[in-house]
Scaffold this motif. Structure first.
Motif, PDB file in Angstrom:
ATOM      1  N   ARG A 399     -16.663  16.951  49.814  1.00 15.89           N
ATOM      2  CA  ARG A 399     -17.261  15.709  49.325  1.00 15.89           C
ATOM      3  C   ARG A 399     -17.804  14.868  50.480  1.00 15.89           C
ATOM      4  O   ARG A 399     -18.906  14.315  50.401  1.00 15.89           O
ATOM      5  CB  ARG A 399     -16.225  14.923  48.517  1.00 15.89           C
ATOM      6  N   SER A 400     -17.042  14.775  51.551  1.00 13.23           N
ATOM      7  CA  SER A 400     -17.486  13.965  52.693  1.00 13.23           C
ATOM      8  C   SER A 400     -18.719  14.568  53.347  1.00 13.23           C
ATOM      9  O   SER A 400     -19.654  13.846  53.722  1.00 13.23           O
ATOM     10  CB  SER A 400     -16.360  13.820  53.720  1.00 13.23           C
ATOM     11  N   LYS A 403     -21.822  13.882  51.167  1.00 17.12           N
ATOM     12  CA  LYS A 403     -22.302  12.507  51.323  1.00 17.12           C
ATOM     13  C   LYS A 403     -23.043  12.321  52.643  1.00 17.12           C
ATOM     14  O   LYS A 403     -23.983  11.530  52.745  1.00 17.12           O
ATOM     15  CB  LYS A 403     -21.120  11.532  51.259  1.00 17.12           C
ATOM     16  N   ARG A 404     -22.630  13.069  53.644  1.00 16.02           N
ATOM     17  CA  ARG A 404     -23.233  12.947  54.975  1.00 16.02           C
ATOM     18  C   ARG A 404     -24.570  13.678  55.069  1.00 16.02           C
ATOM     19  O   ARG A 404     -25.484  13.231  55.760  1.00 16.02           O
ATOM     20  CB  ARG A 404     -22.243  13.506  56.004  1.00 16.02           C
ATOM     21  N   GLU A 431     -26.155   7.343  44.007  1.00 23.01           N
ATOM     22  CA  GLU A 431     -25.439   7.305  45.279  1.00 23.01           C
ATOM     23  C   GLU A 431     -23.921   7.348  45.069  1.00 23.01           C
ATOM     24  O   GLU A 431     -23.190   7.926  45.864  1.00 23.01           O
ATOM     25  CB  GLU A 431     -25.822   6.043  46.061  1.00 23.01           C
ATOM     26  N   ILE A 434     -22.985  11.197  44.607  1.00 23.24           N
ATOM     27  CA  ILE A 434     -23.756  12.194  45.352  1.00 23.24           C
ATOM     28  C   ILE A 434     -22.896  13.382  45.771  1.00 23.24           C
ATOM     29  O   ILE A 434     -23.390  14.490  45.973  1.00 23.24           O
ATOM     30  CB  ILE A 434     -24.433  11.535  46.588  1.00 23.24           C
ATOM     31  N   ASP A 435     -21.565  13.162  45.855  1.00 22.51           N
ATOM     32  CA  ASP A 435     -20.679  14.266  46.219  1.00 22.51           C
ATOM     33  C   ASP A 435     -20.589  15.322  45.121  1.00 22.51           C
ATOM     34  O   ASP A 435     -20.038  16.401  45.331  1.00 22.51           O
ATOM     35  CB  ASP A 435     -19.280  13.752  46.562  1.00 22.51           C
TER      36      ASP A 435
END
Length: 472
Positions: A399-400, A403-404, A431, A434-435
């Motif tokens: 997930r992180s 998002k990146r 937004e 988004i993950d």
């Protein structure tokens, strides 16, 4: 079976059978095999297989089938997963996709669904008149009659018959292990989606010619609008997992059991802790199937508000992809775990529920947001993997990382925002989710190609998204 879609990998602790096309196999993280090697160290294991959507999880990969003989078997909360009973449900409507061409109507439908289906993180379900003890003990049979909408038309009834299981039996004494706060929180969450990759989606189906006969026998037609639901056992299953995992970890430490992964938990089925886990797991399976049923009930009510009293929403099927239970294969009793894996039985298999005895039951495979989902049926070749196929697309990014790396514009494009065929979502901004964008997942079409290519199952219908409701 084509070797292109299957490989048998020898690891230090045993063999893992991998069903995946060349590109999917080449992209597998080495940790997938490291995790398999740890899992294979659990005593007496007779089989371990990976589906093409396999990816790293906690203790065990999502996309795992692990099998023991029942008489000397083991159970592992890690090879069930924390969301016990997580699974899929599909309902058939009497609408054609042309009736939802207007994007404003799709937005109205989504907004109306939100009136009936709580989506906020701490939302309270709308079913305070349902007794939770009846649900965890009796499954769908614990529901008041008002929540079985087809109960008065038995010839058309599908609520209790078109499911993998409507009730799991267990020793109800195990329920006394849980404090009042667990019961209270779980009761509040009945009939709610939850967050993460859980969803309710309005879709339109396309039927390939080669399986049109099965599709029509199931009541499907080209352009038909269907409702697909993905959710699980919410706080109840989470509490079962947390309580039993904690006790099992202490037992393993005291008895010197374990592997290189301290998060991989297991116990012999003969152990009292294993038995209490199995009992409580079955209570969570009962909760999960009822939770999906109530989500569908809420969506049906919303559909009647929007389309009128003639709106129909018949159950096609409900199944799980996080569980363990006893099955018979070739006359032998096995204890089969599936974590992120879907059972897909072929035509005429004796374990098919009665309505699907001849055709085989629907196997429900979701895609990622903005991509197609699939309705499949098992093939005879699925026997090689204990009739397990994929459970979805399978993550390729955390997930992180998603998002990146993924922009809102990329996500917006995949959801066709601003176009006539926009996939409407209930969230106020892309937004915020988004993950869960398609770019976080493997290509579901490649996953399905691998399953078909390996001879595990066939496609009965392709489901294209029209509108999606996500929890927050």
């Amino acid at each position: 079976m084509k070797e292109t879609y299957y490989q048998q990998i020898q690891l230090p602790s045993g063999q893992v059978h991998v069903y995946a096309g060349p590109s999917l196999f080449a992209a597998l993280d080495y940790k997938v095999f490291e995790m398999a090697n740890n899992n294979l160290q659990i005593p007496n294991q007779v089989y371990m297989g990976y589906t093409p959507d396999v990816h790293v999880g906690v203790g065990t990969c999502i996309g795992t089938t692990a099998v023991w003989n029942t008489h000397d078997g083991y159970v592992s909360p890690s090879i069930v997963g924390s969301d016990i009973g997580c699974g899929m449900r599909v309902h058939l409507t009497n609408l054609h996709k042309d009736e939802l061409k207007d994007v404003k109507l799709r937005r109205k439908l989504v907004k109306t669904i939100e009136k009936y289906l709580p989506v906020e993180e701490h939302a309270r379900g709308h079913f305070s008149d349902i007794r939770l003890e009846h649900i965890v003990q009796k499954g769908l049979h614990g529901l008041p009659k008002k929540y079985i909408p087809d109960g008065y038309t038995p010839r058309k009834a599908s609520s209790l018959t078109h499911v993998e299981s409507s009730k799991f039996n267990f020793d109800e004494e195990a329920l006394n292990l849980f404090p009042e706060r667990v019961w209270h929180r779980s009761h509040r969450q009945l009939g709610t989606l939850g967050g993460g990759n859980h969803f309710a989606e309005i879709q339109a189906i396309e039927i390939p010619e080669e399986n049109r006969e099965i599709a029509e026998a199931w009541g499907l037609f080209d352009g038909q609008v269907v409702v697909m639901i993905h959710s699980g056992s919410r706080a109840w299953g989470g509490s079962v997992s947390q309580y039993c995992s904690s006790n099992m970890a202490k037992m393993m430490k005291a008895e010197g059991m374990g592997t290189a992964d301290p998060k991989l938990l297991f116990a012999p089925l003969s152990h009292p802790l294993a038995q209490s886990y199995v009992d409580l797991m079955y209570s969570a399976l009962n909760y999960a199937v009822v939770n999906r049923h109530l989500i569908a009930y809420a969506i049906r009510e919303a559909g009647k508000d929007v389309f009128g009293s003639k709106f129909e929403m018949r159950t096609l099927y409900d199944l799980m992809h996080n569980y363990a239970w006893e099955e018979e294969h070739d006359g032998k009793s096995y204890f089969v775990h599936r974590k992120g894996a879907t059972r897909a039985l072929p035509p005429n298999h004796p374990d098919n529920p009665e309505p699907y005895r001849v055709s085989g039951h629907p196997a429900l495979i979701p895609g990622s947001m903005g991509t197609a989902s699939y309705i499949m049926v098992g093939s005879e070749g699925g026997k090689s993997n204990f009739h397990s196929i994929c459970h979805g697309a399978g993550r390729i990014r955390s997930r992180s990382a998603t998002k990146r790396l993924i922009t809102v514009d990329e996500f917006s494009s995949s959801m066709r925002v601003g176009m006539e065929d926009e996939i409407v979502v209930n969230q106020r901004s892309l937004e915020s989710m988004i993950d869960e964008s398609p770019q976080a997942y493997k290509d579901v079409d490649q996953i399905i190609e691998s399953v078909v290519g390996a001879g595990l199952a066939q496609v009965v219908a392709k489901c294209k998204p029209l509108a999606t409701v996500k929890g927050t």
